[in-house]
Write a protein that holds these residues in place. Structure first.
Motif, PDB file in Angstrom:
ATOM      1  N   GLY A   1      -2.946  -4.541  -2.519  1.00 48.89           N
ATOM      2  CA  GLY A   1      -4.077  -4.135  -1.704  1.00 48.89           C
ATOM      3  C   GLY A   1      -5.092  -5.248  -1.546  1.00 48.89           C
ATOM      4  N   LEU A   2      -5.223  -6.096  -2.575  1.00 48.44           N
ATOM      5  CA  LEU A   2      -6.135  -7.239  -2.504  1.00 48.44           C
ATOM      6  C   LEU A   2      -5.518  -8.398  -1.732  1.00 48.44           C
ATOM      7  CD1 LEU A   2      -7.616  -7.281  -6.116  1.00 48.44           C
ATOM      8  CD2 LEU A   2      -8.739  -6.532  -4.020  1.00 48.44           C
ATOM      9  N   ASP A   3      -4.209  -8.619  -1.909  1.00 50.61           N
ATOM     10  CA  ASP A   3      -3.543  -9.704  -1.195  1.00 50.61           C
ATOM     11  C   ASP A   3      -2.079  -9.331  -1.004  1.00 50.61           C
ATOM     12  OD1 ASP A   3      -2.449 -11.962  -0.142  1.00 50.61           O
ATOM     13  OD2 ASP A   3      -3.201 -13.339  -1.658  1.00 50.61           O
ATOM     14  N   PRO A   4      -1.723  -8.792   0.166  1.00 49.73           N
ATOM     15  CA  PRO A   4      -0.338  -8.356   0.394  1.00 49.73           C
ATOM     16  C   PRO A   4       0.663  -9.498   0.450  1.00 49.73           C
ATOM     17  CG  PRO A   4      -1.641  -8.192   2.416  1.00 49.73           C
ATOM     18  CD  PRO A   4      -2.603  -8.496   1.311  1.00 49.73           C
TER      19      PRO A   4
ATOM     20  N   GLY B   1       7.206 -11.069  -2.107  1.00 47.29           N
ATOM     21  CA  GLY B   1       8.193 -11.278  -1.057  1.00 47.29           C
ATOM     22  C   GLY B   1       9.050 -10.037  -0.883  1.00 47.29           C
ATOM     23  N   THR B   2      10.007 -10.105   0.042  1.00 43.36           N
ATOM     24  CA  THR B   2      10.882  -8.964   0.305  1.00 43.36           C
ATOM     25  C   THR B   2      11.863  -8.734  -0.836  1.00 43.36           C
ATOM     26  OG1 THR B   2      10.714  -9.374   2.674  1.00 43.36           O
ATOM     27  CG2 THR B   2      12.531  -7.997   1.946  1.00 43.36           C
ATOM     28  N   GLU B   3      12.306  -9.796  -1.478  1.00 37.78           N
ATOM     29  CA  GLU B   3      13.348  -9.671  -2.502  1.00 37.78           C
ATOM     30  C   GLU B   3      12.927  -8.776  -3.669  1.00 37.78           C
ATOM     31  OE1 GLU B   3      12.296 -12.453  -1.180  1.00 37.78           O
ATOM     32  OE2 GLU B   3      14.013 -13.133  -0.008  1.00 37.78           O
ATOM     33  N   PRO B   4      11.723  -8.965  -4.250  1.00 36.28           N
ATOM     34  CA  PRO B   4      11.335  -8.065  -5.348  1.00 36.28           C
ATOM     35  C   PRO B   4      11.238  -6.601  -4.900  1.00 36.28           C
ATOM     36  CG  PRO B   4       9.927 -10.009  -5.291  1.00 36.28           C
ATOM     37  CD  PRO B   4      10.721 -10.034  -4.032  1.00 36.28           C
ATOM     38  N   ILE B   5      10.761  -6.370  -3.674  1.00 33.62           N
ATOM     39  CA  ILE B   5      10.677  -4.985  -3.187  1.00 33.62           C
ATOM     40  C   ILE B   5      12.078  -4.411  -3.020  1.00 33.62           C
ATOM     41  CG2 ILE B   5       9.905  -3.509  -1.306  1.00 33.62           C
ATOM     42  CD1 ILE B   5       7.630  -5.437  -0.798  1.00 33.62           C
TER      43      ILE B   5
ATOM     44  N   LEU C   1       5.494  -0.625  -0.462  1.00 31.61           N
ATOM     45  CA  LEU C   1       5.724  -0.558   0.981  1.00 31.61           C
ATOM     46  C   LEU C   1       4.583   0.162   1.697  1.00 31.61           C
ATOM     47  CD1 LEU C   1       9.534   0.244   0.816  1.00 31.61           C
ATOM     48  CD2 LEU C   1       8.534  -1.829   1.785  1.00 31.61           C
ATOM     49  N   TRP C   2       4.085   1.207   1.082  1.00 29.42           N
ATOM     50  CA  TRP C   2       2.955   1.931   1.660  1.00 29.42           C
ATOM     51  C   TRP C   2       1.722   1.037   1.765  1.00 29.42           C
ATOM     52  CZ3 TRP C   2       0.958   5.741   4.342  1.00 29.42           C
ATOM     53  CH2 TRP C   2      -0.374   6.107   4.163  1.00 29.42           C
ATOM     54  N   THR C   3       1.463   0.277   0.713  1.00 29.30           N
ATOM     55  CA  THR C   3       0.312  -0.632   0.730  1.00 29.30           C
ATOM     56  C   THR C   3       0.478  -1.687   1.815  1.00 29.30           C
ATOM     57  OG1 THR C   3       0.023  -0.294  -1.660  1.00 29.30           O
ATOM     58  CG2 THR C   3      -1.090  -2.184  -0.680  1.00 29.30           C
ATOM     59  N   LEU C   4       1.685  -2.218   1.954  1.00 31.85           N
ATOM     60  CA  LEU C   4       1.933  -3.192   3.016  1.00 31.85           C
ATOM     61  C   LEU C   4       1.777  -2.563   4.396  1.00 31.85           C
ATOM     62  CD1 LEU C   4       5.043  -5.175   1.681  1.00 31.85           C
ATOM     63  CD2 LEU C   4       2.657  -5.901   1.707  1.00 31.85           C
ATOM     64  N   ALA C   5       2.174  -1.303   4.527  1.00 32.78           N
ATOM     65  CA  ALA C   5       2.034  -0.622   5.820  1.00 32.78           C
ATOM     66  C   ALA C   5       0.574  -0.516   6.236  1.00 32.78           C
ATOM     67  CB  ALA C   5       2.658   0.774   5.744  1.00 32.78           C
ATOM     68  N   LEU C   6      -0.312  -0.397   5.260  1.00 30.01           N
ATOM     69  CA  LEU C   6      -1.739  -0.298   5.562  1.00 30.01           C
ATOM     70  C   LEU C   6      -2.366  -1.650   5.834  1.00 30.01           C
ATOM     71  CD1 LEU C   6      -2.850   2.313   2.873  1.00 30.01           C
ATOM     72  CD2 LEU C   6      -2.377   2.728   5.290  1.00 30.01           C
ATOM     73  N   THR C   7      -1.811  -2.710   5.241  1.00 24.00           N
ATOM     74  CA  THR C   7      -2.449  -4.024   5.326  1.00 24.00           C
ATOM     75  C   THR C   7      -1.731  -4.989   6.268  1.00 24.00           C
ATOM     76  OG1 THR C   7      -1.236  -4.686   3.331  1.00 24.00           O
ATOM     77  CG2 THR C   7      -3.494  -3.877   3.036  1.00 24.00           C
ATOM     78  N   LEU C   8      -0.395  -5.038   6.175  1.00 22.03           N
ATOM     79  CA  LEU C   8       0.404  -5.932   7.018  1.00 22.03           C
ATOM     80  C   LEU C   8       1.590  -5.161   7.590  1.00 22.03           C
ATOM     81  CD1 LEU C   8       0.584  -9.284   4.983  1.00 22.03           C
ATOM     82  CD2 LEU C   8      -0.691  -8.861   7.076  1.00 22.03           C
TER      83      LEU C   8
ATOM     84  N   GLN D   1       5.474   7.157   9.058  1.00 26.11           N
ATOM     85  CA  GLN D   1       4.491   7.729   9.988  1.00 26.11           C
ATOM     86  C   GLN D   1       3.384   6.730  10.292  1.00 26.11           C
ATOM     87  OE1 GLN D   1       4.112  11.398   7.449  1.00 26.11           O
ATOM     88  NE2 GLN D   1       3.758  12.356   9.444  1.00 26.11           N
ATOM     89  N   GLU D   2       2.872   6.082   9.251  1.00 25.37           N
ATOM     90  CA  GLU D   2       1.815   5.093   9.441  1.00 25.37           C
ATOM     91  C   GLU D   2       2.309   3.949  10.323  1.00 25.37           C
ATOM     92  OE1 GLU D   2      -1.937   3.673   9.219  1.00 25.37           O
ATOM     93  OE2 GLU D   2      -1.294   5.493   8.166  1.00 25.37           O
ATOM     94  N   LEU D   3       3.523   3.495  10.066  1.00 26.55           N
ATOM     95  CA  LEU D   3       4.078   2.382  10.828  1.00 26.55           C
ATOM     96  C   LEU D   3       4.424   2.782  12.256  1.00 26.55           C
ATOM     97  CD1 LEU D   3       6.383   0.882   8.062  1.00 26.55           C
ATOM     98  CD2 LEU D   3       4.312  -0.158   8.994  1.00 26.55           C
ATOM     99  N   ALA D   4       4.779   4.057  12.454  1.00 26.02           N
ATOM    100  CA  ALA D   4       5.148   4.525  13.792  1.00 26.02           C
ATOM    101  C   ALA D   4       3.991   4.435  14.776  1.00 26.02           C
ATOM    102  CB  ALA D   4       5.661   5.960  13.721  1.00 26.02           C
TER     103      ALA D   4
END
Length: 378
Positions: A223-226, A230-234, A253-260, A291-294
Motif C-alpha cells: 500500500g505504501l509502495d506497490p 514482482g510478479t514471481e513472488p505473487i 493483488l487487491w492492494t495492487l488493484a487499488l494502486t497500480l 470487480q475493481e479492475l473491471a
C-alpha cells in the motif's frame, strides 16, 4: 518550529522589551532555541495586519511565554499589564501549544478574573531568578535545540521476527508498524523486508498465525509502495497448495488493484476467483479484485463473464452477483449478451438476479456503452 529551530513566542510590552524580553530571548538563544519578539521579526508569508503577524508566529511556535510586566496603574491602585499580553495568552491557549504556556508575572500585576494561571515571579529589576525558572521550564517541556533536518539517514530494517507483537485481525497495527519501518529505511531494505514476508508466508514451518500477520504486513507494505514486489513472488503465493498462501496472494493483488491496476496479472486473479474449487477467504476477495479492475480493464470483466458459463451453480451465482454490483456503479460496462444468457440459466436464483441486473444495466445509454472504456478511438 521556525527556520529549522525550536521557537518560543515571547509576549511582552514595548516598554519592557529591551530590559526584560530581550534578556529572555538571549537566554533562549544560549539554549539553541529561537525566542520570538513579534515586533522584532519580519512579516511571514501571507501576513498583512499586525493581528495576522501575531497569529502566524503563534502557529510557528512550539511554546509560549507571557511576560506580565507592570505597565499601567489604575485609579483604583491596581496594576495592569498590557492588553496585548492578555490577548496573546488567550490566543495561545486556543492552539496546540496550549500545553506549553508559561506566565511570568510581576508581583504587583493583577490579571483579569478569567485568567488565573499558575505563574512564576518576575522582578524587572532582578531577572536572574526568572531566567533560571525559564531554563528549568524549557527542560521540563523537553524542548530541544534543533537544526534543519535535511534528508533522513536510512536505518536498516531488522528482518528477524517481523510478526512479533502483532495479532491477527489488526490491519491498523500492521500499517502503523510498516509505516514506522519504512519512513527511515532505504528502498533496498524495504524490498528485502517484502521478500522476508513472502518467505515467512511460504515457509512450511511457519504457523498459520504468523502467515496471516505476515500477509497483513505485506498488504501494508504494498500500500505504501506497490513497486516493492514482482510478479514471481505473487505467483508463488497464488499457486501454492496452502490456502493461507493464497489468501496472502489475493491480499497483495487487491492492494495492487487499488494502486497500480495496470500491473495486476489478471491470470493469477482468475485462478483464485472460483467459488467451486476455492476457499471463501480466497475467491471472495479475488472476485472483488476483478470487480475493481473491471472499472478500468475490460479483460477483468471478461473473466467474470467467463464464470457465468461454468457448470457449477456457485460459480455462476457469484459471477452474477458480481455483475450486479458492477452495474450499480457503471451500468454501461455490462454486456447485454451476458444478461440475456443469465436470464435463461437453469437456476431460478440466477434468473431472478439476471432480471435485476437487466434493469440496472438499462440505465446506461448506447452512447455511454460506446465509450465505456475509451473516450477516443483509433
Amino acid at each position: 518550529m521556525l527556520a529549522g529551530r525550536t521557537a518560543v513566542f515571547l509576549s511582552c510590552s514595548e516598554a519592557y522589551k529591551l530590559s526584560v524580553a530581550c534578556k529572555f530571548r538571549d537566554t533562549l538563544d544560549a539554549m539553541g532555541i529561537k525566542g520570538i519578539i513579534v515586533t522584532e521579526e519580519p512579516n511571514l508569508v501571507g501576513v498583512f495586519t499586525l493581528e495576522d503577524k501575531v497569529d502566524a508566529y503563534l502557529d510557528a511556535s512550539d511554546a509560549f511565554v507571557a511576560l506580565c510586566t507592570p505597565d499601567n496603574t489604575l485609579s483604583t491602585g491596581d496594576v495592569e499589564t498590557r492588553r496585548n499580553i492578555i490577548d496573546e495568552i488567550q490566543r495561545a491557549r486556543s492552539r496546540p501549544l496550549r500545553d506549553r504556556v508559561a506566565v511570568f508575572k510581576s508581583q504587583a500585576v493583577k490579571l483579569p478574573s478569567n485568567i488565573q494561571p499558575v505563574y512564576e515571579r518576575l522582578d524587572p529589576d532582578d531577572l536572574a531568578p526568572a531566567l533560571e525558572k525559564l531554563r528549568l521550564q524549557i527542560e521540563a517541556w523537553d524542548l530541544r535545540s534543533s537544526h534543519p533536518a535535511g534528508p533522513a539517514i536510512p536505518r536498516p530494517i531488522h528482518l528477524n521476527d517481523p510478526t512479533k507483537g502483532l495479532q491477527v485481525g489488526e490491519p491498523e497495527q500492521a500499517e502503523r508498524r510498516v509505516l514506522n519501518l519504512f519512513l527511515d529505511s532505504s528502498k533496498d531494505d524495504q524490498r528485502a523486508y517484502v521478500e522476508r514476508l513472502v518467505g515467512l508466508i511460504t515457509d512450511e514451518r511457519s504457523s498459520q498465525t504468523d502467515q496471516l500477520i505476515a500477509g497483513a504486513l505485506l498488504e501494508a507494505a504494498l500500500g505504501l509502495d506497490p513497486e516493492l514486489i514482482g510478479t514471481e513472488p505473487i505467483e508463488k503465493l497464488a499457486r501454492s497448495d496452502d490456502p493461507t498462501c493464497r489468501i496472502a496472494a489475493v491480499g497483495a493483488l487487491w492492494t495492487l488493484a487499488l494502486t497500480l491496476p495496470g500491473r495486476v496479472p489478471l491470470d493469477l486473479v482468475a485462478i483464485l476467483c472460483r467459488p467451486a474449487v476455492e476457499d471463501w477467504y480466497v475467491w471472495a476477495p479475488a472476485l472483488a479484485t476483478l470487480q475493481e479492475l473491471a472499472l478500468s480493464r475490460p479483460e477483468a470483466l471478461a473473466i467474470i463473464a467467463e464464470l457465468t458459463s461454468s457448470g457449477n451453480v456457485d460459480d455462476r451465482y457469484a459471477a452474477t452477483r458480481a455483475l450486479l454490483d458492477l452495474a450499480k456503479v457503471r451500468p454501461e460496462i455490462i454486456p447485454p449478451s451476458i444478461v440475456e444468457k443469465l436470464k435463461r440459466d437453469r437456476e431460478e436464483s440466477i434468473r431472478e438476479s439476471a432480471r435485476v441486473l437487466e434493469a440496472e444495466a438499462a440505465r446506461a445509454s448506447a452512447h455511454a456503452r460506446d465509450r465505456a472504456y475509451r473516450r477516443f478511438f483509433i
